[in-house]
Design an enzyme around this catalytic site. Sequence first.
Site, mmCIF file in Angstrom:
data_model
loop_
_atom_site.group_PDB
_atom_site.id
_atom_site.type_symbol
_atom_site.label_atom_id
_atom_site.label_comp_id
_atom_site.label_asym_id
_atom_site.label_seq_id
_atom_site.Cartn_x
_atom_site.Cartn_y
_atom_site.Cartn_z
ATOM 1 N N ASP A 57 0.823 -1.210 0.000
ATOM 2 C CA ASP A 57 0.000 0.000 0.000
ATOM 3 C C ASP A 57 0.858 1.262 0.000
ATOM 4 O OD1 ASP A 57 -2.033 -1.809 0.310
ATOM 5 O OD2 ASP A 57 -2.834 -0.954 2.156
ATOM 6 N N HIS A 110 -5.556 2.595 -4.385
ATOM 7 C CA HIS A 110 -5.631 2.837 -2.939
ATOM 8 C C HIS A 110 -6.208 4.237 -2.700
ATOM 9 C CE1 HIS A 110 -4.790 1.595 1.102
ATOM 10 N NE2 HIS A 110 -3.797 2.441 1.326
ATOM 11 N N HIS A 114 -5.967 9.023 -0.106
ATOM 12 C CA HIS A 114 -5.852 8.189 1.089
ATOM 13 C C HIS A 114 -6.616 8.801 2.272
ATOM 14 C CE1 HIS A 114 -3.884 5.756 4.281
ATOM 15 N NE2 HIS A 114 -3.569 4.923 3.306
ATOM 16 N N TYR A 152 -6.990 2.219 5.462
ATOM 17 C CA TYR A 152 -7.358 1.787 6.812
ATOM 18 C C TYR A 152 -8.345 0.617 6.787
ATOM 19 C CZ TYR A 152 -5.327 6.391 7.488
ATOM 20 O OH TYR A 152 -4.487 7.492 7.425
ATOM 21 N N HIS A 210 3.748 -2.272 3.321
ATOM 22 C CA HIS A 210 3.875 -0.899 2.831
ATOM 23 C C HIS A 210 5.253 -0.710 2.200
ATOM 24 C CE1 HIS A 210 0.541 -0.653 5.667
ATOM 25 N NE2 HIS A 210 0.144 0.410 4.992
#
Length: 260
Positions: A57, A110, A114, A152, A210
């Site tokens: 991500d 994504h 964000h 999240y 990540h």
Amino acid sequence: TIEMYFSSFLPAFLAFSGIVTASAIPSPFLESRQSSPAAGVVYSKCSKPGVFALAFDDGPGQYTEELIKTLNAAGAKATFFFTGTLYGCIYNRAAAVKAAYSSGHQVASHTWTHPQTLDSMSVSQLTIEMRKLETALVNIIGVKPTYMRPPYLKTGGNVPTAMRNLGYRMITDSVDSQDWNGLSVSASEQKFRSAGPSTPDGKGHISLLHETYANTVRDLVPRLIKWAKENNLKMVTVAECLGDANGAYAKGNGGGAQTC
């Protein structure tokens, strides 16, 4: 429909004719529909055993191209859930996005910014978040993704409706490295080893990692590649691990000012 008629009529006809006496023959039409991941639905694990989906991500970031080289050298495929602006404008890292795509890794969404409040946004707001990134990705790689991971992991509110309308499959995870939470590389690695090579029902894992952390890219990923190979796991994209290797992208509309 014709295929529904076919799937219900043929087994009865064959059984009556004495050609078969076993249970009903499954329709290939229906099997195809059932095996294809659906838009607006959450998937947290692979649909088959023997595979491992490395999924990252928050990029593209400063370590993305380094990560791609590591994956390519290991013969591993991964999925990159990119944002538009989280670590700078995506157009400024277009080379990294192109490198991921051209290397056969999956490029997915994504969201554009964000947002922390994804599950409290309206369908219209969610659509803007997704469309902005779609446009950028079409401008950079020529196609738009059909997979997304919500920031999240927020999958409530209007998120399922918006993603269904836009044609996105929603991905979460079955093993979270917690690199985002300051976990050490050794502790992150142990989470995967403790989880084992498959979920309790025997399916492959979808990971949460990540690419924006140097320790993840330079230390944790090589350890996970080694772990996967020790367990004879094929490292694949999320789409492939869900039996949808050819469904990761769709045609889209680019254009506009290529700035953020």
